[in-house]
Design a protein around this motif. Sequence first.
Motif, PDB file in Angstrom:
ATOM      1  N   LEU A 110      -6.415   2.643   2.152  1.00  0.00           N
ATOM      2  CA  LEU A 110      -5.047   2.972   2.486  1.00  0.00           C
ATOM      3  C   LEU A 110      -4.882   2.101   3.634  1.00  0.00           C
ATOM      4  CD1 LEU A 110      -6.000   6.654   2.875  1.00  0.00           C
ATOM      5  CD2 LEU A 110      -5.501   5.463   1.020  1.00  0.00           C
ATOM      6  N   ASN A 111      -3.024   2.123   3.434  1.00  0.00           N
ATOM      7  CA  ASN A 111      -1.988   1.375   4.430  1.00  0.00           C
ATOM      8  C   ASN A 111      -1.611   2.521   5.126  1.00  0.00           C
ATOM      9  OD1 ASN A 111      -0.284   0.072   5.130  1.00  0.00           O
ATOM     10  ND2 ASN A 111       0.479  -1.759   3.499  1.00  0.00           N
ATOM     11  N   ILE A 112      -1.962   2.535   6.312  1.00  0.00           N
ATOM     12  CA  ILE A 112      -1.461   3.725   7.066  1.00  0.00           C
ATOM     13  C   ILE A 112      -0.701   3.747   7.383  1.00  0.00           C
ATOM     14  CG2 ILE A 112      -2.370   5.370   9.213  1.00  0.00           C
ATOM     15  CD1 ILE A 112      -4.252   5.183   6.877  1.00  0.00           C
ATOM     16  N   GLY A 113       0.189   2.487   7.416  1.00  0.00           N
ATOM     17  CA  GLY A 113       1.772   2.371   7.900  1.00  0.00           C
ATOM     18  C   GLY A 113       2.224   2.605   6.811  1.00  0.00           C
ATOM     19  N   LYS A 114       2.445   2.942   5.782  1.00  0.00           N
ATOM     20  CA  LYS A 114       3.307   3.601   4.943  1.00  0.00           C
ATOM     21  C   LYS A 114       3.536   4.962   4.418  1.00  0.00           C
ATOM     22  CE  LYS A 114       2.851  -0.543   1.285  1.00  0.00           C
ATOM     23  NZ  LYS A 114       3.389  -0.904   0.106  1.00  0.00           N
ATOM     24  N   MET A 115       2.323   5.837   5.387  1.00  0.00           N
ATOM     25  CA  MET A 115       2.439   7.233   5.414  1.00  0.00           C
ATOM     26  C   MET A 115       3.582   7.579   6.460  1.00  0.00           C
ATOM     27  SD  MET A 115      -1.577   8.117   5.282  1.00  0.00           S
ATOM     28  CE  MET A 115      -2.932   7.440   3.338  1.00  0.00           C
ATOM     29  N   ASP A 116       4.224   7.506   6.017  1.00  0.00           N
ATOM     30  CA  ASP A 116       5.409   8.413   6.981  1.00  0.00           C
ATOM     31  C   ASP A 116       6.319   9.623   6.099  1.00  0.00           C
ATOM     32  OD1 ASP A 116       6.372   7.422   4.606  1.00  0.00           O
ATOM     33  OD2 ASP A 116       7.442   6.115   4.758  1.00  0.00           O
ATOM     34  N   ARG A 117       5.736  10.404   5.569  1.00  0.00           N
ATOM     35  CA  ARG A 117       5.913  11.446   4.981  1.00  0.00           C
ATOM     36  C   ARG A 117       5.245  12.760   6.016  1.00  0.00           C
ATOM     37  NH1 ARG A 117      10.487  10.196   1.607  1.00  0.00           N
ATOM     38  NH2 ARG A 117      10.539   7.963   1.302  1.00  0.00           N
TER      39      ARG A 117
END
Length: 105
Positions: A2-9
């Motif tokens: 997982l790329n946590i930085g892309k979880m923006d919603r």
Amino acid sequence: MLNIGKMDRRITIERESETVKPSGSIIKAWATVATVWAEIVQQTTNEFFTGYGEAETGTVIFRVRYHPGITTADRVSYAGKVYDLKEITELGRRDGLELRGVATS
């Protein structure tokens, strides 16, 4: 991975619950299971033919951190829309989940 930085919603996972009123009638309501950060992996609009003519469905795939107990009986609420979960895929060894939801009318 997982790329946590892309979880923006921010999404809300809801589960249907039943409550019995003193009169004996049953009330069904959606209760919040979790409010989590998510990444939208794919968002499409599919047109297909139904028995009554053409219809459009919006399919969204949400990628979230692993949360135990989520099933296809649950739903996702995001940006004022509700999505019924049709498929849940585990990523890695409980690293995350991909939730494929179809917009409800």
